[in-house]
Design a protein around this motif. Structure first.
Motif, short mmCIF file in Angstrom:
data_model
loop_
_atom_site.label_atom_id
_atom_site.label_comp_id
_atom_site.label_asym_id
_atom_site.label_seq_id
_atom_site.Cartn_x
_atom_site.Cartn_y
_atom_site.Cartn_z
N GLY A 6 4.69 -10.80 10.35
CA GLY A 6 3.48 -10.28 9.73
C GLY A 6 3.67 -8.87 9.19
N SER A 7 2.74 -8.49 8.35
CA SER A 7 2.70 -7.13 7.84
C SER A 7 1.51 -6.44 8.51
CB SER A 7 2.49 -7.17 6.33
OG SER A 7 2.15 -5.90 5.84
N VAL A 8 1.71 -5.24 9.00
CA VAL A 8 0.61 -4.54 9.68
C VAL A 8 0.48 -3.11 9.19
CG1 VAL A 8 0.64 -5.88 11.84
CG2 VAL A 8 2.12 -3.87 11.62
N GLY A 9 -0.70 -2.57 9.42
CA GLY A 9 -0.91 -1.15 9.20
C GLY A 9 -0.60 -0.40 10.49
N CYS A 10 -0.06 0.81 10.35
CA CYS A 10 0.35 1.60 11.51
C CYS A 10 -0.81 2.50 11.95
CB CYS A 10 1.57 2.44 11.11
SG CYS A 10 2.16 3.50 12.42
N ARG B 299 -11.27 -7.74 4.00
CA ARG B 299 -11.23 -6.34 3.56
C ARG B 299 -10.39 -5.51 4.52
NH1 ARG B 299 -13.92 -3.05 6.89
NH2 ARG B 299 -15.76 -3.78 8.01
N LEU B 300 -9.89 -4.39 4.00
CA LEU B 300 -9.23 -3.43 4.88
C LEU B 300 -10.29 -2.72 5.71
CD1 LEU B 300 -6.66 -2.18 2.26
CD2 LEU B 300 -6.15 -3.49 4.33
N GLU B 301 -9.85 -1.85 6.62
CA GLU B 301 -10.76 -1.23 7.56
C GLU B 301 -11.35 0.06 6.97
OE1 GLU B 301 -7.36 -1.75 8.25
OE2 GLU B 301 -7.94 -3.82 8.71
N THR B 302 -12.50 0.44 7.47
CA THR B 302 -13.04 1.76 7.10
C THR B 302 -12.29 2.83 7.90
OG1 THR B 302 -14.68 1.78 8.86
CG2 THR B 302 -15.35 0.77 6.76
N CYS C 119 -1.03 -1.03 16.07
CA CYS C 119 -0.95 -1.55 14.71
C CYS C 119 -2.16 -2.44 14.45
CB CYS C 119 0.35 -2.31 14.50
SG CYS C 119 0.56 -3.78 15.51
N VAL C 120 -2.45 -2.64 13.16
CA VAL C 120 -3.62 -3.43 12.81
C VAL C 120 -3.24 -4.49 11.77
CG1 VAL C 120 -4.36 -1.63 11.15
CG2 VAL C 120 -6.01 -3.32 11.92
N GLY C 121 -3.68 -5.71 12.03
CA GLY C 121 -3.41 -6.82 11.11
C GLY C 121 -4.54 -7.83 11.21
N MET C 122 -4.33 -8.99 10.56
CA MET C 122 -5.45 -9.93 10.46
C MET C 122 -5.15 -11.34 10.97
SD MET C 122 -6.84 -8.81 6.68
CE MET C 122 -7.00 -7.08 6.22
N THR C 123 -3.99 -11.54 11.59
CA THR C 123 -3.63 -12.93 11.92
C THR C 123 -3.00 -13.18 13.29
OG1 THR C 123 -1.55 -12.58 10.73
CG2 THR C 123 -3.30 -13.70 9.52
N ASP D 265 4.00 -1.49 7.28
CA ASP D 265 4.24 -1.21 5.86
C ASP D 265 3.42 -0.04 5.33
OD1 ASP D 265 6.08 -3.40 5.45
OD2 ASP D 265 4.37 -4.73 5.70
N ASN D 266 2.36 0.32 6.04
CA ASN D 266 1.51 1.43 5.58
C ASN D 266 0.86 2.08 6.79
OD1 ASN D 266 -0.13 -1.21 5.69
ND2 ASN D 266 -1.74 0.32 5.63
N TYR D 267 0.39 3.31 6.61
CA TYR D 267 -0.47 3.91 7.64
C TYR D 267 -1.88 3.40 7.39
CZ TYR D 267 3.45 6.93 8.69
OH TYR D 267 4.68 7.40 9.05
N ALA D 268 -2.55 2.99 8.45
CA ALA D 268 -3.91 2.47 8.30
C ALA D 268 -4.84 3.55 7.74
CB ALA D 268 -4.41 1.94 9.64
N HIS D 269 -5.97 3.10 7.24
CA HIS D 269 -6.90 3.95 6.49
C HIS D 269 -7.30 5.22 7.28
CE1 HIS D 269 -10.65 3.76 3.66
NE2 HIS D 269 -9.88 4.78 3.41
N GLU E 236 -0.49 -2.00 -3.00
CA GLU E 236 0.61 -1.17 -2.52
C GLU E 236 1.16 -1.72 -1.19
OE1 GLU E 236 3.23 2.01 -2.70
OE2 GLU E 236 2.11 0.87 -4.19
N ILE E 237 0.25 -2.19 -0.33
CA ILE E 237 0.68 -2.78 0.95
C ILE E 237 1.57 -4.00 0.68
CG2 ILE E 237 -0.09 -4.01 3.03
CD1 ILE E 237 -2.60 -2.28 3.02
N VAL E 238 1.14 -4.85 -0.24
CA VAL E 238 1.92 -6.07 -0.55
C VAL E 238 3.28 -5.67 -1.13
CG1 VAL E 238 2.03 -8.12 -2.02
CG2 VAL E 238 -0.09 -7.54 -0.84
#
Ligand code: HPA
Length: 240
Positions: free
Chosen positions: A81-85, A155-158, A171-175, A197-201, A212-214
């Motif tokens: 998976g791809s996650v936000g850090c 959607r991404l997170e606030t 980390c944060v992901g959706m699956t 792949d990215n720092y979370a919002h 950009e994340i993709v």
């Protein structure tokens, strides 16, 4: 047999030889599975976003996917998976093999009509194989353990959501939480390796953008697949 469930990473990459594309009917719906070989090891692969890449995270049929894998004789499943850090101090890209998850929102279960309560968690053996393999062959930093926070998506997170959840997860992901739950309910071993792949919002002072994340996830996909390919061989040698 060993199953692989991939997302953004494997959408564009041919990983299998001798591929046979199957549509498997299950009590939960139809699942599309590619059967084939990685370096001589039989595997079954599912693209969780669908072959047409049109299945957003909150509409993935995890029950059909994992039921189909089980019906094909799969007992070990590796997720990618791809996650936000969620940690400012981690350098990116990094790999994380989480050892726990929080999933308050998906409500995903096979047991809507019976009183069965599994104890959730990732499979420690598969986690260990993924960490050992990643450390041996990858130049990316590897984080062994940590909490995966699953949001419902799409959607991404606030910023406020991230400011809250970063206190409880890495980390944060959706699956992956949903997949771990369904796998456990079916008695399948499951662990996941994620590219951060990215720092979370709001973690850094930069805009978080899905395109950009993709793009980053695709850049890091080869590395993740290389590790999963090796891990599959190890599991095959050690367990079959
Ligand atoms: N949030 C949720 N899911 C993700 C992210 C994110 O920042 N990056 C990759 N998958």
């Amino acid at each position: 047999m060993i199953g692989i469930v991939g997302g953004t990473h494997i959408l564009e990459i041919d990983v299998l030889s001798d591929v046979e594309e199957k549509k498997i009917e299950t009590p939960f719906g139809v699942a599309e599975v590619d059967m084939g070989r990685i370096d001589g090891v039989d595997v079954a692969i599912i693209q969780r976003h669908g072959k047409k890449k049109d299945r957003p995270p909150h509409r993935i049929n995890h029950a059909a996917n994992f039921y189909a894998l089980k019906s094909l004789g799969v007992n070990h499943v590796i997720g990618m998976g791809s996650v936000g850090c969620l940690k400012e101090e981690y350098s990116l890209p990094s790999l994380i093999v989480p050892d726990d998850y929080i999933d308050f929102f998906s409500g995903v279960t096979l047991y809507n009509d019976s009183l069965i309560h599994i104890t959730p968690g990732f499979d420690e053996y598969l986690r260990d194989v993924l960490v050992r393999t990643a450390r041996k062959i990858s130049s990316f930093p590897v984080i062994d353990g940590g909490v995966y926070f699953q949001t419902r998506g799409p959607r991404l997170e606030t910023k406020a959501e991230i400011a809250m959840i970063k206190n409880f997860a890495d980390c944060v992901g959706m699956t992956a939480g949903s997949e771990a739950t369904i796998a456990k309910e079916l008695g399948l071993s499951y662990a996941v390796i994620c590219t951060m792949d990215n720092y979370a919002h709001g973690i850094k002072n930069e805009v978080v953008d899905y395109k950009e994340i993709v793009r980053k996830a695709r850049e890091n996909a080869e590395e993740c697949l290389r590790i999963v390919g090796e891990a599959v061989k190890r599991v095959w040698e050690e367990k079959f």
